[in-house]
Design a protein around this motif. Structure first.
Motif, mmCIF file in Angstrom:
data_model
loop_
_atom_site.group_PDB
_atom_site.id
_atom_site.type_symbol
_atom_site.label_atom_id
_atom_site.label_comp_id
_atom_site.label_asym_id
_atom_site.label_seq_id
_atom_site.Cartn_x
_atom_site.Cartn_y
_atom_site.Cartn_z
ATOM 1 N N ARG A 1 103.283 -10.213 -72.964
ATOM 2 C CA ARG A 1 102.517 -9.814 -74.156
ATOM 3 C C ARG A 1 101.822 -8.479 -73.940
ATOM 4 O O ARG A 1 101.719 -7.669 -74.850
ATOM 5 C CB ARG A 1 101.501 -10.891 -74.532
ATOM 6 C CG ARG A 1 102.160 -12.100 -75.117
ATOM 7 C CD ARG A 1 101.140 -13.091 -75.586
ATOM 8 N NE ARG A 1 101.821 -14.255 -76.110
ATOM 9 C CZ ARG A 1 101.226 -15.202 -76.776
ATOM 10 N NH1 ARG A 1 99.932 -15.140 -77.018
ATOM 11 N NH2 ARG A 1 101.911 -16.236 -77.220
ATOM 12 N N TRP A 2 101.317 -8.269 -72.748
ATOM 13 C CA TRP A 2 100.675 -6.991 -72.447
ATOM 14 C C TRP A 2 101.698 -5.860 -72.524
ATOM 15 O O TRP A 2 101.394 -4.781 -73.025
ATOM 16 C CB TRP A 2 99.999 -7.029 -71.074
ATOM 17 C CG TRP A 2 99.331 -5.739 -70.740
ATOM 18 C CD1 TRP A 2 98.194 -5.237 -71.301
ATOM 19 C CD2 TRP A 2 99.782 -4.769 -69.804
ATOM 20 N NE1 TRP A 2 97.903 -4.011 -70.747
ATOM 21 C CE2 TRP A 2 98.860 -3.697 -69.829
ATOM 22 C CE3 TRP A 2 100.871 -4.696 -68.942
ATOM 23 C CZ2 TRP A 2 98.997 -2.580 -69.023
ATOM 24 C CZ3 TRP A 2 100.995 -3.578 -68.136
ATOM 25 C CH2 TRP A 2 100.068 -2.532 -68.188
ATOM 26 N N ILE A 3 102.918 -6.121 -72.073
ATOM 27 C CA ILE A 3 103.978 -5.113 -72.160
ATOM 28 C C ILE A 3 104.187 -4.735 -73.629
ATOM 29 O O ILE A 3 104.323 -3.562 -73.966
ATOM 30 C CB ILE A 3 105.300 -5.629 -71.549
ATOM 31 C CG1 ILE A 3 105.131 -5.981 -70.066
ATOM 32 C CG2 ILE A 3 106.437 -4.628 -71.756
ATOM 33 C CD1 ILE A 3 104.678 -4.858 -69.171
ATOM 34 N N GLY A 4 104.191 -5.725 -74.511
ATOM 35 C CA GLY A 4 104.325 -5.457 -75.937
ATOM 36 C C GLY A 4 103.207 -4.570 -76.462
ATOM 37 O O GLY A 4 103.440 -3.653 -77.260
ATOM 38 N N LYS A 5 101.999 -4.803 -76.002
ATOM 39 C CA LYS A 5 100.864 -3.980 -76.432
ATOM 40 C C LYS A 5 101.013 -2.545 -75.931
ATOM 41 O O LYS A 5 100.725 -1.595 -76.654
ATOM 42 C CB LYS A 5 99.552 -4.579 -75.941
ATOM 43 C CG LYS A 5 99.165 -5.828 -76.680
ATOM 44 C CD LYS A 5 97.866 -6.400 -76.169
ATOM 45 C CE LYS A 5 97.563 -7.702 -76.881
ATOM 46 N NZ LYS A 5 96.324 -8.309 -76.429
ATOM 47 N N THR B 1 92.702 3.872 -77.160
ATOM 48 C CA THR B 1 93.661 2.840 -77.547
ATOM 49 C C THR B 1 93.935 1.899 -76.389
ATOM 50 O O THR B 1 93.473 2.100 -75.274
ATOM 51 C CB THR B 1 94.998 3.467 -77.996
ATOM 52 O OG1 THR B 1 95.524 4.236 -76.930
ATOM 53 C CG2 THR B 1 94.805 4.336 -79.216
ATOM 54 N N MET B 2 94.726 0.886 -76.676
ATOM 55 C CA MET B 2 95.145 -0.127 -75.705
ATOM 56 C C MET B 2 93.951 -0.728 -74.969
ATOM 57 O O MET B 2 93.911 -0.811 -73.758
ATOM 58 C CB MET B 2 96.132 0.438 -74.688
ATOM 59 C CG MET B 2 97.469 0.652 -75.284
ATOM 60 S SD MET B 2 98.742 1.122 -74.126
ATOM 61 C CE MET B 2 97.991 1.074 -72.553
ATOM 62 N N VAL C 1 113.472 -2.615 -75.740
ATOM 63 C CA VAL C 1 112.758 -3.781 -75.211
ATOM 64 C C VAL C 1 112.595 -4.784 -76.350
ATOM 65 O O VAL C 1 112.060 -4.463 -77.404
ATOM 66 C CB VAL C 1 111.385 -3.378 -74.627
ATOM 67 C CG1 VAL C 1 110.708 -4.592 -74.007
ATOM 68 C CG2 VAL C 1 111.550 -2.264 -73.592
ATOM 69 N N ILE C 2 113.100 -6.008 -76.098
ATOM 70 C CA ILE C 2 113.115 -7.052 -77.126
ATOM 71 C C ILE C 2 112.602 -8.370 -76.544
ATOM 72 O O ILE C 2 112.362 -8.473 -75.341
ATOM 73 C CB ILE C 2 114.543 -7.236 -77.697
ATOM 74 C CG1 ILE C 2 115.517 -7.669 -76.603
ATOM 75 C CG2 ILE C 2 115.021 -5.940 -78.354
ATOM 76 C CD1 ILE C 2 116.927 -7.972 -77.108
ATOM 77 N N SER D 1 114.145 -7.592 -71.833
ATOM 78 C CA SER D 1 113.097 -8.390 -72.478
ATOM 79 C C SER D 1 111.734 -7.922 -71.982
ATOM 80 O O SER D 1 111.608 -7.290 -70.933
ATOM 81 C CB SER D 1 113.282 -9.878 -72.160
ATOM 82 O OG SER D 1 112.994 -10.125 -70.792
ATOM 83 N N TYR D 2 110.704 -8.256 -72.758
ATOM 84 C CA TYR D 2 109.344 -7.910 -72.366
ATOM 85 C C TYR D 2 109.021 -8.516 -70.999
ATOM 86 O O TYR D 2 108.425 -7.862 -70.147
ATOM 87 C CB TYR D 2 108.335 -8.423 -73.401
ATOM 88 C CG TYR D 2 108.447 -7.731 -74.743
ATOM 89 C CD1 TYR D 2 107.929 -6.466 -74.937
ATOM 90 C CD2 TYR D 2 109.064 -8.360 -75.825
ATOM 91 C CE1 TYR D 2 108.023 -5.827 -76.166
ATOM 92 C CE2 TYR D 2 109.163 -7.742 -77.059
ATOM 93 C CZ TYR D 2 108.644 -6.472 -77.224
ATOM 94 O OH TYR D 2 108.741 -5.848 -78.437
ATOM 95 N N GLY D 3 109.440 -9.753 -70.787
ATOM 96 C CA GLY D 3 109.203 -10.415 -69.504
ATOM 97 C C GLY D 3 109.923 -9.738 -68.357
ATOM 98 O O GLY D 3 109.385 -9.626 -67.247
ATOM 99 N N GLN D 4 111.137 -9.296 -68.606
ATOM 100 C CA GLN D 4 111.907 -8.582 -67.579
ATOM 101 C C GLN D 4 111.197 -7.286 -67.200
ATOM 102 O O GLN D 4 111.083 -6.954 -66.022
ATOM 103 C CB GLN D 4 113.313 -8.297 -68.115
ATOM 104 C CG GLN D 4 114.233 -7.624 -67.135
ATOM 105 C CD GLN D 4 115.608 -7.342 -67.744
ATOM 106 O OE1 GLN D 4 115.895 -7.686 -68.892
ATOM 107 N NE2 GLN D 4 116.463 -6.709 -66.976
#
Length: 131
Positions: free
Chosen positions: A71-75, A28-29, A91-92, A56-59
């Motif tokens: 975006r990678w954090i979201g994945k 995966t990933m 995480v939002i 946040s994902y960016g944080q």
């Protein structure tokens, strides 16, 4: 509010290793991304978000040492099993919107922690985690 135990560094490392083994076994990933991007660093940061707070994902990307990789954090977080003890639901998006694939589950978990959720949005002014 739900009573969650605080994770020690050892607990987090063990959990992150378990997730990494799962990702390797199941390919995966994007084959665990690469050795340059280490998901365990993300897991370690996310594990530190206290109950009743969001980031946040960016944080998370910044704190994990991967600026501009939201975006990678979201994945990475979307690959975590929903029954994981890791607080992926905290995480939002930077807009305050709950954007993960399990948004309804995340909203319910946040509400159980005392976070006010309205129309799948959370006030970052009020609930943002400041490490």
């Amino acid at each position: 509010m739900t009573n969650h135990k605080l994770w020690s560094a050892t607990d987090c490392e063990l959990h992150c290793c378990e997730i990494h083994r799962y990702e390797m076994a199941h390919n995966t990933m994007a084959r665990c991304m690469s050795t340059l991007l280490d998901p365990t660093r993300v897991h370690t940061v996310v594990a530190r978000i206290p109950e009743g707070r969001v980031a946040s994902y960016g944080q998370i990307a910044e704190l994990a040492g991967y600026p501009r990789r939201a975006r990678w954090i979201g994945k990475v977080l979307s690959a975590i099993p929903s029954d994981s003890a890791l607080p992926w639901h905290r995480v939002i998006a930077s807009s305050g919107q709950i954007t993960c694939p399990r948004a309804q589950d995340a909203a319910q978990r946040l509400k159980a922690e005392g976070v006010s959720v309205s129309k799948r949005r959370v006030s970052l002014t009020r609930y943002r985690w400041q490490p």
